[in-house]
Design a protein around this motif. Sequence first.
Motif, PDB file in Angstrom:
ATOM      1  N   SER A 118       0.836  -1.211   0.000  1.00  0.00           N
ATOM      2  CA  SER A 118       0.000   0.000   0.000  1.00  0.00           C
ATOM      3  C   SER A 118       0.868   1.258   0.000  1.00  0.00           C
ATOM      4  O   SER A 118       0.520   2.251  -0.622  1.00  0.00           O
ATOM      5  CB  SER A 118      -0.944  -0.006   1.203  1.00  0.00           C
ATOM      6  OG  SER A 118      -0.209   0.105   2.400  1.00  0.00           O
ATOM      7  N   ARG A 119       1.993   1.212   0.678  1.00  0.00           N
ATOM      8  CA  ARG A 119       2.908   2.363   0.652  1.00  0.00           C
ATOM      9  C   ARG A 119       3.494   2.563  -0.737  1.00  0.00           C
ATOM     10  O   ARG A 119       3.727   3.688  -1.178  1.00  0.00           O
ATOM     11  CB  ARG A 119       4.030   2.167   1.668  1.00  0.00           C
ATOM     12  CG  ARG A 119       3.606   2.387   3.079  1.00  0.00           C
ATOM     13  CD  ARG A 119       4.798   2.322   4.019  1.00  0.00           C
ATOM     14  NE  ARG A 119       4.338   2.202   5.380  1.00  0.00           N
ATOM     15  CZ  ARG A 119       4.777   1.315   6.251  1.00  0.00           C
ATOM     16  NH1 ARG A 119       5.715   0.460   5.899  1.00  0.00           N
ATOM     17  NH2 ARG A 119       4.301   1.284   7.470  1.00  0.00           N
ATOM     18  N   ASN A 122       0.616   4.007  -2.932  1.00  0.00           N
ATOM     19  CA  ASN A 122       0.263   5.368  -2.523  1.00  0.00           C
ATOM     20  C   ASN A 122       1.383   5.941  -1.669  1.00  0.00           C
ATOM     21  O   ASN A 122       1.323   5.888  -0.440  1.00  0.00           O
ATOM     22  CB  ASN A 122      -1.046   5.366  -1.713  1.00  0.00           C
ATOM     23  CG  ASN A 122      -2.181   4.776  -2.493  1.00  0.00           C
ATOM     24  OD1 ASN A 122      -2.281   5.012  -3.689  1.00  0.00           O
ATOM     25  ND2 ASN A 122      -3.027   4.011  -1.834  1.00  0.00           N
ATOM     26  N   PRO A 123       2.426   6.496  -2.301  1.00  0.00           N
ATOM     27  CA  PRO A 123       3.526   7.029  -1.493  1.00  0.00           C
ATOM     28  C   PRO A 123       3.049   8.216  -0.661  1.00  0.00           C
ATOM     29  O   PRO A 123       2.138   8.936  -1.065  1.00  0.00           O
ATOM     30  CB  PRO A 123       4.565   7.460  -2.524  1.00  0.00           C
ATOM     31  CG  PRO A 123       3.829   7.588  -3.793  1.00  0.00           C
ATOM     32  CD  PRO A 123       2.643   6.685  -3.724  1.00  0.00           C
ATOM     33  N   PRO A 124       3.628   8.424   0.501  1.00  0.00           N
ATOM     34  CA  PRO A 124       3.201   9.544   1.342  1.00  0.00           C
ATOM     35  C   PRO A 124       3.514  10.871   0.657  1.00  0.00           C
ATOM     36  O   PRO A 124       4.510  11.013  -0.037  1.00  0.00           O
ATOM     37  CB  PRO A 124       4.012   9.370   2.618  1.00  0.00           C
ATOM     38  CG  PRO A 124       5.172   8.538   2.231  1.00  0.00           C
ATOM     39  CD  PRO A 124       4.719   7.669   1.097  1.00  0.00           C
ATOM     40  N   GLN A 125       2.610  11.850   0.845  1.00  0.00           N
ATOM     41  CA  GLN A 125       2.786  13.160   0.234  1.00  0.00           C
ATOM     42  C   GLN A 125       3.874  13.921   0.978  1.00  0.00           C
ATOM     43  O   GLN A 125       3.872  13.990   2.200  1.00  0.00           O
ATOM     44  CB  GLN A 125       1.471  13.944   0.302  1.00  0.00           C
ATOM     45  CG  GLN A 125       0.335  13.300  -0.484  1.00  0.00           C
ATOM     46  CD  GLN A 125       0.649  13.266  -1.969  1.00  0.00           C
ATOM     47  OE1 GLN A 125       1.264  14.190  -2.490  1.00  0.00           O
ATOM     48  NE2 GLN A 125       0.230  12.205  -2.640  1.00  0.00           N
ATOM     49  N   LEU A 126       4.784  14.487   0.206  1.00  0.00           N
ATOM     50  CA  LEU A 126       5.864  15.275   0.801  1.00  0.00           C
ATOM     51  C   LEU A 126       5.365  16.685   1.074  1.00  0.00           C
ATOM     52  O   LEU A 126       4.577  17.245   0.302  1.00  0.00           O
ATOM     53  CB  LEU A 126       7.063  15.327  -0.136  1.00  0.00           C
ATOM     54  CG  LEU A 126       7.720  13.985  -0.448  1.00  0.00           C
ATOM     55  CD1 LEU A 126       8.823  14.198  -1.470  1.00  0.00           C
ATOM     56  CD2 LEU A 126       8.284  13.373   0.819  1.00  0.00           C
ATOM     57  N   ASN A 127       5.798  17.257   2.161  1.00  0.00           N
ATOM     58  CA  ASN A 127       5.433  18.642   2.481  1.00  0.00           C
ATOM     59  C   ASN A 127       6.124  19.576   1.497  1.00  0.00           C
ATOM     60  O   ASN A 127       7.267  19.356   1.095  1.00  0.00           O
ATOM     61  CB  ASN A 127       5.837  18.988   3.906  1.00  0.00           C
ATOM     62  CG  ASN A 127       5.043  18.193   4.916  1.00  0.00           C
ATOM     63  OD1 ASN A 127       3.945  17.748   4.617  1.00  0.00           O
ATOM     64  ND2 ASN A 127       5.595  18.030   6.103  1.00  0.00           N
TER      65      ASN A 127
END
Length: 160
Positions: A118-119, A122-127
């Motif tokens: 899942s990661r 859908n990679p985590p959104q970078l700030n």
Amino acid sequence: MSEPLNPKTNPLADVAASPEATARYLADVQRVLLDIGRNLESLALETRIHCRDTHVKGDRWFDAWMRAQPVERALKDVLKHVEGVTNGLEKSAYKRRAHDENVTAVEKKRTEKALGKSRKKNPPQLNTAPVNTGQVPQQENMRYADPTSIYDLRNDRRSA
């Protein structure tokens, strides 16, 4: 083909279901086999003495020894097999425990794998980077940030 493990018809079904019970049962069997092995060692020694001392009229000095060799070899093979079985029992007890540990770890591995997938999907959104206001931050010690060469070794300089 053997029957499936059914506690009503098979008394070892409970033993097979638990690694601790399996280890206890195999240890009991191993203890019996080690006792049998000691008895077989004594029997082999007594048989060796008896067979080598059995002389027939007209024998040369090594004839009794030659007749005793097949008997001694057979008993030696039996002892070797008993030792192999006892080692195999101990190994199978360890393998049984390892099997249970692997079974309990499967769920954890599967959840970790699912999280990893899942990661990946859908990679985590970078700030976003902060907006540059045009001000340069003050650095207290600029002498390490200046470009230098190895030939520029002044006395107050501590690193190249």
